[in-house]
Write an enzyme that holds these catalytic residues in place. Structure first.
Site, mmCIF file in Angstrom:
data_model
loop_
_atom_site.group_PDB
_atom_site.id
_atom_site.type_symbol
_atom_site.label_atom_id
_atom_site.label_comp_id
_atom_site.label_asym_id
_atom_site.label_seq_id
_atom_site.Cartn_x
_atom_site.Cartn_y
_atom_site.Cartn_z
ATOM 1 C CD GLU A 287 36.768 24.976 -23.682
ATOM 2 O OE1 GLU A 287 37.419 24.224 -22.841
ATOM 3 O OE2 GLU A 287 36.010 25.659 -23.466
ATOM 4 C CG HIS A 308 21.279 13.916 -48.654
ATOM 5 N ND1 HIS A 308 20.543 13.678 -49.851
ATOM 6 C CD2 HIS A 308 21.596 12.896 -48.305
ATOM 7 C CE1 HIS A 308 20.774 12.223 -50.059
ATOM 8 N NE2 HIS A 308 21.320 11.669 -48.944
ATOM 9 C CE LYS A 422 33.587 32.001 -18.739
ATOM 10 N NZ LYS A 422 34.451 30.926 -17.929
HETATM 11 O O1 PA5 Z 1 37.076 22.557 -20.400
HETATM 12 C C1 PA5 Z 1 36.853 23.421 -19.520
HETATM 13 O O2 PA5 Z 1 37.326 23.736 -18.852
HETATM 14 C C2 PA5 Z 1 35.606 24.360 -19.885
HETATM 15 O O3 PA5 Z 1 34.671 24.054 -20.843
HETATM 16 C C3 PA5 Z 1 34.576 23.990 -18.592
HETATM 17 O O4 PA5 Z 1 34.206 22.556 -18.589
HETATM 18 C C4 PA5 Z 1 33.160 25.089 -18.737
HETATM 19 O O5 PA5 Z 1 33.714 26.432 -18.964
HETATM 20 C C5 PA5 Z 1 32.324 24.830 -17.478
HETATM 21 O O6 PA5 Z 1 33.265 25.267 -16.437
HETATM 22 P P1 PA5 Z 1 32.653 24.911 -15.041
HETATM 23 O O7 PA5 Z 1 32.711 23.478 -14.804
HETATM 24 O O8 PA5 Z 1 33.671 25.522 -14.323
HETATM 25 O O9 PA5 Z 1 31.427 25.398 -14.843
#
Ligand code: PA5
Length: 447
Positions: A287, A308, A422
């Protein structure tokens, strides 16, 4: 004392770290620490470990003690950065076969809201029937669909089972300080709640109550976890020179490889308990770096299991891979292979050796084979799997991620790409406000 060491000697023949890359790593670290880089409103994690007070740890421990006294299973609801850190440390420090052990000193954690799977949720609810339960619901935005769905189901069960007043004692929320549906719900229902600081993004939040509360419930020594991170915060600061700074070194080595066409990094561990540390690492790096058409693709394997399966590709497949072996120097337990009088299985040559020593030889042999096969190898080592060293390892990866993202030239602290799915999902589900998009998507799917 916690320690993370780094070795890139088995990558130098493929891509050395030249003076220009050292300069880039130093500059990137400087940007991170002086707060002048892209996404600088999300760098609260940089000095987080050293700013955690004894008071806040005690408060988390007091809440954990309350949940521990009430429940033998605590459901931890969250997705992405709101669950992977806790899951990583929980699995690393727990007994893999805990479910088979007769005695449980600590509540069991189960994780929910990290998928939208009907069978998963239904099976979990069924399994919770004979247990005393509590829940920790974690969402920074407070609006994420996956945990919101799971929380609706679990909240309802807890309320029906224990009544509303007792439910408020058994549910704790970890969310934004002011915004989001979860924040207002926690306020309305009177849940104890913890704030995820504004300037700490989800994937960098493991050392906030997001990770610390569930781990304290599970009996993890959160002081030791934080202490390890504090040590690494000092060891990776911008003013620590490149030669002594493992975060700069790792960030530089992986970017040098990337520039030479090694576009996939495989986190390779010989410790099955670290599988979710790999998952946490994949989220952190995927990310943070995968944007604007660039970034190293983070993958992971657990060896020798995956020798394996994926071992064939790594040894012989397309040459765009490099491996970072996460090496644990000492196993926690001791187990030695005994000799047998008949030696039918021809394994007596291993008699008297510890299983960990055999694993170590598998690791060294594999590293040499993969290097010979054209796969550069980096090595990150910790002395042992314990809370302090895990805290150090997590912070090391966070620091290196910030530095690496800046070397790559991206904002490591946003994630614009996760919104696309989303929007489509909301449109297809008929969420108010998404009508036109929904119609267009349905036409595309009918074709
Ligand atoms: O790193 C990030 O910001 C995302 O992976 C969030 O942790 C994830 O989308 C969950 O979001 P939230 O904590 O707002 O539910």
């Amino acid at each position: 004392m916690a320690k993370v060491t780094f070795d890139n000697s088995n990558a130098l023949a493929f891509a050395g770290v030249d003076a220009e890359m050292v300069k880039a790593a130093d500059a990137a670290a400087e940007l991170l620490y002086n707060g002048q880089g892209a996404g600088n409103d999300f760098i609260g994690w940089v000095n987080l470990p050293s700013s955690i007070s004894a008071e806040s740890l005690n408060d988390i421990k007091a809440t954990a003690a309350r949940l521990r006294s009430k429940a033998d299973v605590v459901v931890v609801i969250g997705i992405g950065g709101s669950y992977l850190g806790a899951k990583a440390v929980y699995d690393a420090l727990g007994n893999t076969f805990e479910a088979l052990l007769p005695k449980h000193d600590n509540p069991t954690l189960v994780f929910a809201g990290n998928n939208i799977n009907e069978d998963y949720l239904a099976e979990m609810m069924e399994a919770l029937e004979g247990h005393s339960i509590a829940a920790i619901v974690i969402s920074k935005s407070g609006t994420t669909t996956e945990p919101a769905i799971a929380f609706r189901v679990i909240k309802d069960t807890i309320e029906k089972r224990y009544g509303k007043a007792e439910a408020a004692e058994r549910i704790v929320a970890v969310t934004d300080g002011a915004r989001g549906v979860l924040k207002s719900l926690a306020d309305t229902e009177g849940y104890k709640s913890y704030v995820i600081p504004d300037n700490v993004g989800g994937r960098f939040s493991v050392l906030t109550p997001v990770g610390l509360l569930p781990l304290a419930v599970a009996g993890v020594d959160i002081e030791a976890l934080v202490a390890g991170a504090v040590e690494m915060e000092k060891a990776t600061a911008a003013n620590v020179p490149f030669e002594q700074n493992v975060a700069k070194q790792y960030a530089a080595a992986r970017n040098a490889l990337y520039r030479k066409g090694y576009k996939v990094e495989i986190f390779a561990t010989y410790e099955p308990k670290l599988q979710y540390v790999a998952e946490w690492w994949k989220q952190l790096y995927g990310e943070s770096e995968g944007k604007q058409g660039k970034g190293i693709f983070p993958a992971s394997v657990v060896f020798s299991t995956d020798l394996h399966s994926m071992g064939q590709y790594i040894q012989d497949g397309e040459r765009m891979l490099f491996e970072t072996v996460v090496n644990v120097e000492n196993p926690t337990r001791t187990m030695t292979l005994e000799a047998t009088p008949d030696n039918v299985d021809k394994l007596n040559f291993l008699a008297g050796r510890r299983i960990g020593q055999i694993n170590q030889m598998a690791q060294l042999g594999t590293m040499l084979a993969h290097v010979d096969g054209g796969v550069p190898n980096l090595k990150v080592s910790i002395p042992a799997i314990d809370a302090e060293n895990l805290g150090a390892l997590l912070y090391f990866y966070e620091a290196a991620c910030g530095i690496s993202g800046y070397i790559l030239g991206v904002n490591p602290f946003d994630q614009p790409g996760v919104e696309a799915y989303k929007r489509n999902m909301f449109a297809l589900l008929g969420k108010p406000g998404y009508e036109a998009e929904g119609e267009e998507l349905r036409k595309r799917l009918e074709k």
